[in-house]
Each structure stands twice: as structure tokens, then as C-alpha cells.
Design a protein around this motif. Structure first.
Motif, mmCIF file in Angstrom:
data_model
loop_
_atom_site.group_PDB
_atom_site.id
_atom_site.type_symbol
_atom_site.label_atom_id
_atom_site.label_comp_id
_atom_site.label_asym_id
_atom_site.label_seq_id
_atom_site.Cartn_x
_atom_site.Cartn_y
_atom_site.Cartn_z
ATOM 1 N N LEU C 132 0.717 -1.238 0.065
ATOM 2 C CA LEU C 132 -0.076 0.070 -0.102
ATOM 3 C C LEU C 132 0.818 1.334 0.123
ATOM 4 O O LEU C 132 1.983 1.170 0.541
ATOM 5 C CB LEU C 132 -0.934 -0.057 1.012
ATOM 6 N N PRO C 133 0.440 2.297 -0.580
ATOM 7 C CA PRO C 133 1.368 3.637 -0.594
ATOM 8 C C PRO C 133 1.641 4.108 0.797
ATOM 9 O O PRO C 133 0.481 4.198 1.495
ATOM 10 C CB PRO C 133 0.482 4.483 -1.359
ATOM 11 N N LEU C 134 2.730 4.543 0.891
ATOM 12 C CA LEU C 134 3.243 5.283 2.333
ATOM 13 C C LEU C 134 3.674 6.654 1.938
ATOM 14 O O LEU C 134 4.215 6.859 0.707
ATOM 15 C CB LEU C 134 4.189 4.445 2.887
ATOM 16 N N ALA C 250 5.455 9.865 -10.139
ATOM 17 C CA ALA C 250 5.298 9.699 -8.837
ATOM 18 C C ALA C 250 3.875 9.144 -8.431
ATOM 19 O O ALA C 250 3.169 8.435 -7.659
ATOM 20 C CB ALA C 250 5.395 11.296 -8.046
ATOM 21 N N ALA C 251 2.821 9.769 -9.256
ATOM 22 C CA ALA C 251 1.208 9.270 -8.981
ATOM 23 C C ALA C 251 1.173 7.981 -9.432
ATOM 24 O O ALA C 251 0.534 7.116 -8.814
ATOM 25 C CB ALA C 251 0.351 10.124 -9.877
ATOM 26 N N LEU C 252 1.989 7.383 -10.484
ATOM 27 C CA LEU C 252 1.439 6.132 -11.222
ATOM 28 C C LEU C 252 2.316 5.008 -10.114
ATOM 29 O O LEU C 252 1.829 4.018 -10.031
ATOM 30 C CB LEU C 252 1.745 5.955 -12.698
ATOM 31 N N ASN C 254 2.505 5.238 -7.165
ATOM 32 C CA ASN C 254 1.898 4.864 -5.863
ATOM 33 C C ASN C 254 0.738 4.110 -6.452
ATOM 34 O O ASN C 254 0.239 3.271 -5.558
ATOM 35 C CB ASN C 254 1.559 6.174 -5.292
ATOM 36 N N PHE C 255 0.062 4.400 -7.447
ATOM 37 C CA PHE C 255 -1.126 3.844 -7.822
ATOM 38 C C PHE C 255 -0.945 2.335 -8.198
ATOM 39 O O PHE C 255 -1.782 1.404 -7.978
ATOM 40 C CB PHE C 255 -1.599 4.513 -9.288
ATOM 41 N N PRO C 258 -0.002 -1.124 -5.088
ATOM 42 C CA PRO C 258 -0.870 -2.269 -4.563
ATOM 43 C C PRO C 258 -0.862 -3.639 -5.462
ATOM 44 O O PRO C 258 -0.520 -4.716 -5.273
ATOM 45 C CB PRO C 258 -2.419 -1.900 -4.407
#
Lengths: 306, 306, 306
Positions: C132-134, C250-252, C254-255, C258
């Protein structure tokens, strides 16, 4: 009609009566919606509406526990599936690509995903639980000839969420009686999907035996021979589609693990859409000899008219 | 202008000044970008650019902690939202479908998701934390008439991320003064969304009361009566859209839980796009009687000209 | 050819021979597929097929452990990448937008994601693990001028999954020799990407130094100057694209945490598609003076013919 009988028979045989109720509610509501909306080319389209709605009605009681609220939820989902069918038909019409079973997949994804936030709709043991993907252990030990035959026929029955080799056999006979091409493609698809899983080390005793590597490949192989002309090149494309759909199932099964929703037939839809979009560049020519083999001389004309 | 005043008032009333700064920065930068790019049909489009940028500027300080870096981040996001609006307008123009608030949703998804990897941008308590979906417990105990009224008006204020029933009431009055149709649809949407959540067992005291099942339905019902002719059939479609948007919110809220990003108005966008794509097949006819009821005889002409 | 030599050199230099085998298998199979399919405009398209297939062949041995099964998996993925290229070319042709490296990204996403369910295909230490993103901790301490130079050149080598500043320098020289414009844009992209990460607090010692904020920006800046006319406005758009691609990475990142799959060049593809869709509204005019500076007077004609 054949599909209807198949589902009715399958659900009664499996003793899962809610699936039959769901199927009937969805079919009834979707047909009613289509009539109420006074849809233009009813005769052509209502088959598609009914088919996707029936799949929604079959899927929801398989993944969500039956109660009165679920009956209403299925009725609602059936209307949604009609709207999604209309929307996707218009969207994909730009490239002359059919929606296939995407209206069913999209509607059922929203319906099962929403159930996590709705206390009156609980998942069955088949839904989720949400988890992060884990590497699969190598489990060749459990592989026996029985695994193979079970996987072959369950791969066909899983098209309707029924995990039963005998039901798969009945479906196959019905398909062969109806169309020698579709029946052959169902066997090809289930076999190729099974061997693809085997070749790359899918868990045998659980996943392969239950036909999970087969059902998208079955649908994919049948769809290719429906949309491409009857030719050896098309059979090769169908076999390739069966491999791609099996790997895509493994990918989507892990991608959808964190949100905790099922793959349904999305692996079939995505891979077949890619081939339909690329159709003009693949352009296989009809083969008279293949038509003779599969259909006999007298039926050849029919095949070419498809 | 009405929206601007509404947001300005709402943020001042809620004591969340950063939201007002974000709103002003985004509006200013987006307008500047539109002028710099010398966009063709300025008068028509700049409203859309400004609206989506303003929503981005309102959303980011709600979900990310305010500091000087965030101010620059919002300015950047405002430019991105203009580009996304242009791109989506061209993409969706193929089917004569409007981008709605999708430029805001897409830009804000990227901006909030990226913040997890950027130490100078921290989420507020409203962002995430990322988690796997869990089943909702049944919590009918907390349901009181108060829950109901709170949910109704908060459902309208949540359109601008403001969780305040009084602000929702002000917005509703402003909407009704501006257009009797939009105001009626806002009430219809919030009510139908609330009852949809209630019917399927959404957690009452927390989720329903905060209007989370309402805000997408409010936008959806207003949008349907904007894009479809004024007719009873359109009102029925708007009510259906309100149900679908509420269930879609529950689905997206759980689907986006693992990556840890908010739903924003994506439930409204996706369900309304489906109905706009299916518009030709739904084709409702204008109803003179409904126009009279809602608009009075003299305003009828206006309504038909929409 | 230049790319081929670059990858061959880079992989040999890095001592990762499997990457070279993967590259050769994919290139060979994709070319064979294109010939077998007797594709219409071979001369134009085969470059695109080969390029995307070569990237797939380079990526898979980087993220999956080498064995005989993987060799077959890469051959299969190479055929898939050809089909996806054909499908996306037709889909995006509606808006005159190029597929860029999307066929590589999509094929590699499916291939790496499926490996979680296939015991004979194991991920290397670079794949996943799913999480999961931290929130990122602020780590300005590790930032030195060395971080900066490393990040600049690794940002260029990361385009081919090679984490080596010297290889990046060689690539840059090769690019500059080949085209002064592409070379300049590579420097611009890597610099802007690096500073974007720096400005918003990306972890310095690990992420920035390895060029992860640079490689999408490098590709984006080069692509903008390829599809837009040579003008100062286009250079400004390229710089903006470099910022957007860095934040999108950065967005992708973290997306996709999971499900546990890599970003690849998706940040470049998505942001460049948005700008290509908005191209007509951005319409920069060619600048003769910029052409002179970058190309010299004699080459100016070439540039305008692009």
C-alpha cells in the motif's frame, strides 16, 4: 434460447437456485426495459441486451448472498446493463467493434465492488477477500490426467460460473449440435488455455482443474471464428487469442486482488477487442477447404454468408 | 459567478481559508493560461476551464496540507486541468459528449496520488490512508430524522467538498433562484441518493449523514435535465441516474481505497457519460405540461430553447 | 539501428546478458510476425513494431528471472505487442494521435502482472513487492552535487531500464550526433524532471539519483519537439510536459504499488497523449530563429519538412 436452457439446467443441477432466480429477474427486467425504451432495432439488439443482463443476473447471486435486497439490486443492475450496452455500442461503433460481454463485466464490477460498502449485501465465499498479490508456489505434484479432463470441461462450464465438468460436457454437446465451428472452437479454446497455464506454472490442483485458465479462451476462440472469415489463418488467430486470454486472466486476477473483485470475462473482452481493432491488418481470406471439413459441402454456403 | 460566490462564502463560513486561496490561485492561473494560449472560442469554453480549475483549486487544499509548495502545486495543476479539458473535449467530441467535471477528477487524482511520493506535500486527515476494502457493518441504530435532513443538505454542499448542512441549504436556495429546474433536480438527486444508500445498508451515522451518497446524484440529476429535453421521461432518467451515481460512489470508494485517493465526482462523470452516449436510443420528447409546472407558462419558451 | 546499438552496448556494459537475449528474441519474433502478417505499409510501420517489441524484450528480463520459459514468454509478448500496436494505431487514428510506447507499456503490464500467478516466472528484486502507498519521508540530507549529475545522466539511461550514468552519457552523445534537437530535449527533459522532483520533496538519495524522475520527461520532451513544429512555444510546451511527466511518474508509482507492477513509460505516454489531443488548440508556429540556433542555416529546410 439454448443459453437460457443451459443456464437453467446448470443451476438446477448445481443446486444453486438463487442463480436461477437472478437469471430470470435480470432477463425479465432487461426485456421490459428494452420494450419500455421502445428501442429501434429491437429484433437485432434485444438478444445482446438479454444476454448481458442474463450474465449479470447469473453472476451476482454467485458472488453475493441471496436475500430480498439482492433481488432488487439485480433488477437495478439489469437496467444498468441495458444502458451500458447502448453506450458501449455507440462508443465502439466508431471502430465497428462489438461490445461483446463488456456490459456484463462493467455492470458486475460496479455491483460487486459497491457491496463492500453496503451492509445489506454480503459477499459469498467466492468474493474476495481483498489481498495484495502473492507469488504462486510451484505445484506440479497434484497434476494428474484427471486434472486435465476436469480442467477441459470445467473451462467450458465456467463461462456461466458453473464449476462442474459434467455441465461443461452438456454445454459442449449443445454447442456442437448448434454449430460445428463454435463447438470445435470451445474445445480448442479450453485446451489451449489449459496448456498455457500448464506451460507457465499455474497452480494445478486448484486453478487449472477448476477451468479458470479456460473460460476466457473458450469465449475468445468462439468469438474470433464468429467475426473473422472461416479460414485456417482465423483458426491460428483463435489459438493465439486463447493463449493471450489465459495469460490476461492471470494478470487481471492479480490486478483485481487488492480491490477484491472477480475477473469475470474481462480477459476475453480485452484481448478480443485488440484483435477486432487490428482486424483489417490481419485480414485472413476464407478457406473453402476448411469450410468443407467443418461444415460439409452442403452447409458451405451458410458459412460464407455469416 | 454564482458558483464562485458559493465557494467563497462556503469556505469562509467553514473557516478553511486555504481552500479560498487555492480556489483563487487556480481560477487566476487557468484564466491566464486560456488567454496566453489565445483559445479560439474563448467565450464558450473559458467557463468550462475556469469551473474545472476552480474545483481543482478547492479540492487540493482540502486533501493536502497548506504550505507555499502547495500553492505552486495548485498553479501547476490548474494549467494541467486546462490541457486535460482541451484533450477531453477533442476526444469526447467524437460522440458529442461533454467532459463534465472529468478534467477536475483526472487532474486531482494525479495530484493527490503523487503526494504519497513527495515529502513536501502531506495529506490532510481526509486523504487515505490506503487500505484494503472491508465489509461495512450494519449500523441502522444511528439513523434518526436528523440523519436524514443532515444528509439531504450536506449532499448538496459536498459538491464543493463542504460538509455543512447550512451551506447546502444556501446553495439550494441560490440554485432555485437561478433555475427552478436545477434546484428541483438538486433536491431529487440528494433525496434519491440518500434513499439508495439507505435501501442497501450504507453506514448511516457516518457516511449517509455526511451526504456522501448524495453529491454525485445531485450533479447527475442536474446534468441530465441540462442535456436532455424537459420531459417526464427525462425526470425518470434523472432519478435513475441518481440511483446509479450513488451505487457507483460506493463502488469507486472501495476501488480507490488501496491506492488511497478520493472518489471526487467520478461517480457522477462515469454514470452521466453512459447516459449521454446512450442518449439517441433514450430520446425523450419534450413535455409541455412539465415545462408549465416547473417554469410557468411565460418561461416555457426559454426551456425549449435550451 | 542507433537504439539497437545503444541497448546492445548498455546491456553488455551492465553485465546483464539476459536483457540482450530478450531484446534479440523480441526483435526477431516481432519482425517475423510483421512479415508473416504481410502488413501493408511495412516500411513505415515496422520501425514502430520493432521498437515497442524491443522495449518489451528489454523490460521482461529486467523484471523477471531468466530461464527457458521466460524466453518463450518474451516471444509470445513480442507477438502481442505487434497486435496491440495495430489495435492502438487504429483506435488512436480517430484523433491522429500516435501510440507512442503504449504497446510496450500495456504488453509489459500484463506480462509482469500475470507472473504473480505463474510459478515458472519469478520476479527479480526490481518487481514489486505489492504494497500500500506510504508517505515519503523528507530526505534532503543525502542531496549532493553528485546526486544531481548522477540523476541527470541516469535519467537518460533509465529510458532503457539501465541505471548507469556513464551509459546515459553515451546515449546523450549518440542522440546529439543524430539530432541536435532530440539531444537538447533529452537534457532539458532530464533536468526539468529532476528539479520537479526536487521542488516537491522526492526522496533524493534513492529515487532522484537513480533518474526515476527523469526518464519519462526525457521521452516527453523529445516527443513534443517531434510532433510540434520547431518553435519557442513548442520548447515551452516540452518543458511543461517534462514537469507533468515527472509528477505523473510519482502518481503512477503509487497507484501501481498495490498490484505491484512497474510504471514503465506510462507517465510519458499519458501526458503526451493529452498534449497531442490538445494540439490544435495549442498550435505553436514554427520559429525560423530557433531553427537556425539549433540546426544551423543549412539544415533548416530539413527541420521544416519534419
Amino acid at each position: 434460447l439454448l443459453f437460457a436452457t443451459g443456464i437453467a439446467y446448470g443451476t438446477i443441477a448445481s443446486g444453486t437456485l438463487p442463480v436461477l432466480w437472478g437469471f430470470l429477474i435480470a432477463l425479465f427486467v432487461a426485456s421490459g426495459t428494452a420494450i419500455l425504451l421502445d428501442l429501434d432495432d429491437q429484433s437485432i439488439r434485444r438478444g445482446l441486451f438479454g444476454f448481458n443482463a442474463a450474465l449479470v443476473g447469473t453472476a451476482l447471486p454467485t458472488y453475493l448472498q441471496w436475500n430480498g435486497i439482492l433481488a432488487g439490486y439485480i433488477a437495478l443492475a439489469a437496467i444498468v446493463s441495458v444502458i451500458v450496452t447502448l453506450a458501449l455500442t455507440r462508443f465502439l461503433g466508431t471502430w465497428e467493434v462489438a461490445p461483446l460481454t463488456a456490459p456484463f463485466v462493467i455492470t458486475s464490477w460496479f455491483a460487486t465492488q459497491a457491496s463492500y460498502g453496503l451492509a445489506l449485501l454480503s459477499g459469498t465465499s467466492l468474493l474476495g477477500p481483498p489481498r495484495l498479490p502473492l507469488g504462486a508456489p510451484l505445484a506440479l505434484a497434484g497434476l494428474t490426467p484427471d486434472t486435465f479432463f476436469q480442467g477441459l470441461f470445467r473451462g467450458i462450464s465456467q463461462v456461466y460460473f458453473i464449476n462442474n465438468p459434467f455441465t461443461g460436457f452438456i454445454f459442449l454437446v449443445a454447442l456442437l449440435v448448434n454449430s460445428r465451428i463454435s463447438g470445435s472452437m470451445a474445445i480448442l479454446g479450453s485446451l489451449v488455455g489449459l496448456f498455457t497455464g500448464l506451460a507457465f506454472g499455474a497452480p494445478g490442483a486448484t486453478v487449472l482443474q477448476n477451468g479458470l485458465y479456460g473460460y476466457n479462451s473458450v469465449l475468445g476462440a468462439i468469438a474470433i471464428l464468429t467475426f473473422f472469415p472461416l479460414a485456417w489463418k482465423s483458426v491460428a488467430i483463435a489459438a493465439f487469442e486463447a493463449i493471450a486470454a489465459a495469460v490476461a486472466w492471470a494478470a487481471l486476477d492479480n490486478f483485481l486482488a487488492p480491490p477484491g473483485i472477480p475477473v469475470f470475462t474481462s480477459a476475453f473482452v480485452i484481448t478480443t477487442w485488440a484483435l477486432l481493432l487490428a482486424r483489417k491488418d490481419l485480414r485472413p481470406l476464407p478457406s473453402a477447404r476448411l469450410a468443407q471439413t467443418l461444415l460439409g459441402t452442403h452447409q458451405q454456403g451458410d458459412a460464407e454468408r455469416r
